[in-house]
Write a protein that holds these residues in place. Structure first.
Motif: not given
Length: 409
Positions: A103-128
């Motif tokens: 249950e603890l691992r599931q809660a941590r995965r849910a927290a990381r997934a919730a954080q990744a929704v608003p704070l998604r990784p940026p693309p490696p290149h943006v307009d040069g």
């Protein structure tokens, strides 16, 4: 949160459901994510959680009632009985522990997934521009924090934001998500940076008003409850908006945030030195929002945006992290790619603190990989090596003594 009921019949889609699915494509999970659990899996988990301890208890009771060694008073029989009962009890404890850890691992995965929704990784290149970013949370249990960053390519140039919400944890993460969602829309809609900042201010104002109303309603429902301070008046976020034009010219609006550093062949220098505006939340912005012109981001140069968690990290003796000196070392690396800069800063930060971060840390690195125009390239070849960082005189080194105090947050 939207929940889908397991085992629901699928006889067809109503017109309302079809329109909702068309309007909300974000509800669909990507194919690379883990498959949805089978309809009977939650029931199986519940049966397993109840059935396994019951089976252990039944085995212990059966052994106690039926085994002839239980009625034998010899020392060998007693030792065997104690060993069997100890093994059964250990099995029950290990099963309960395994369930809690799952249950603890599931809660941590849910927290990381919730954080990744608003704070998604940026693309490696943006307009040069080559881009790399990272966020470290002080809340190690939930892995969510109040630092935010984003970079998008718009019709008005590449626009980036970095901010720091007061505090850390789930509440700060919700505020960061609200600011990020507003920026992603306003960056495309507003032709001026001032318009983007006004939109962000309105978001914080609405959040503060909603929290004050909720607190007032709770106080009316429980009039005899003990008094408490209103946390809505203390919510604020420091924000820096950066706009990079196609020719490398940069301009910014800064609301209480540390200025970025520009990395070139001579080292690291501040992108600008103007006094920032107050943070968003406690005070309204002034009517006039002058945009600060910054040092240009020429081809081959790098700009590092960061939150104050990187500067305020302390070692065991109370010394602050020498971010400027570390960026100087990263600037002289060949080549100073965004990933290399991040690795250098994170390695130095880990050596300096040797503990998990006490405050949220966010880093956003942008490198201009656009080809230089022929005339500009020829002019730069005849200039001295230090002329491409025309950011004015270099300020004195940052005071990293232990006597420095951080403003309350």
């Amino acid at each position: 949160m939207i929940r889908f009921k397991a085992g629901a019949p699928r006889r067809g889609r109503t017109p309302t459901a079809s329109r909702a699915a068309t309007r909300s494509p974000r509800l669909r999970l990507p194919r690379r994510s883990s498959p949805s659990p089978a309809p009977d899996r939650p029931r199986g988990d519940r049966l397993r959680a109840v059935g396994v301890p019951t089976a252990w208890a039944a085995a212990a009771l059966t052994y106690r009632l039926t085994c002839p060694l239980v009625r034998d008073d010899r020392i060998g029989s007693r030792l065997v009985n104690r060993a069997v009962l100890c093994a059964l009890g250990t099995g029950m404890i290990l099963h309960v522990r395994h369930g809690l850890l799952r249950e603890l691992r599931q809660a941590r995965r849910a927290a990381r997934a919730a954080q990744a929704v608003p704070l998604r990784p940026p693309p490696p290149h943006v307009d040069g521009l080559a881009v790399a970013a990272i966020q470290l949370s002080a809340d190690t249990s939930a892995r969510v924090g109040g630092d935010l960053y984003e970079v998008v390519a718009t019709d008005h140039g590449v626009r980036a934001v970095i901010g720091d919400v007061r505090g850390h944890g789930p509440h700060a993460a919700r505020a960061a998500a609200a600011v990020l969602g507003c920026f992603r829309e306003a960056a495309h809609d507003e032709s001026e940076l001032a318009g983007v900042l006004r939109r962000l201010e309105r978001v914080m104002t609405r959040r503060a008003r909603a929290r004050r109303d909720a607190i007032r309603t709770a106080a009316d429902d429980t009039p005899h409850a003990p008094g408490h301070d209103d946390p809505a008046d203390e919510d604020f976020v420091t924000v820096l908006l950066l706009e990079i034009l196609p020719d490398g010219a940069t301009r910014a609006l800064n609301c209480g945030h540390p200025w970025p550093h520009l990395l070139g062949r001579t080292g690291a220098v501040p992108l600008a030195t103007a006094d920032p505006l107050p943070p968003l939340g406690p005070f309204p912005l002034p009517p006039d929002l002058p945009v600060t012109p910054c040092a240009p981001l020429l081809p081959g140069t790098t700009v590092v945006l960061h939150t104050d968690g990187a500067e305020d990290a302390r070692d065991a003796d109370g010394r602050f992290f020498p971010l400027t000196r570390v960026l100087d070392e990263a600037a002289r690396a060949t080549p100073p790619t965004p990933q290399a800069v991040l690795r250098t800063v994170l390695a130095a930060l880990q050596r300096h603190t040797d503990t998990p971060p006490q405050d949220d840390v966010a880093l956003l690195v942008l490198t201009n990989e656009r080809p230089a125009p022929p005339a500009v390239a020829a002019g730069r070849a005849s200039e001295p090596a230090t002329s491409h960082l025309a950011a004015g005189p270099r300020p004195p080194p940052r005071d990293t003594s232990a006597s420095r105090t951080r403003p309350g947050s």
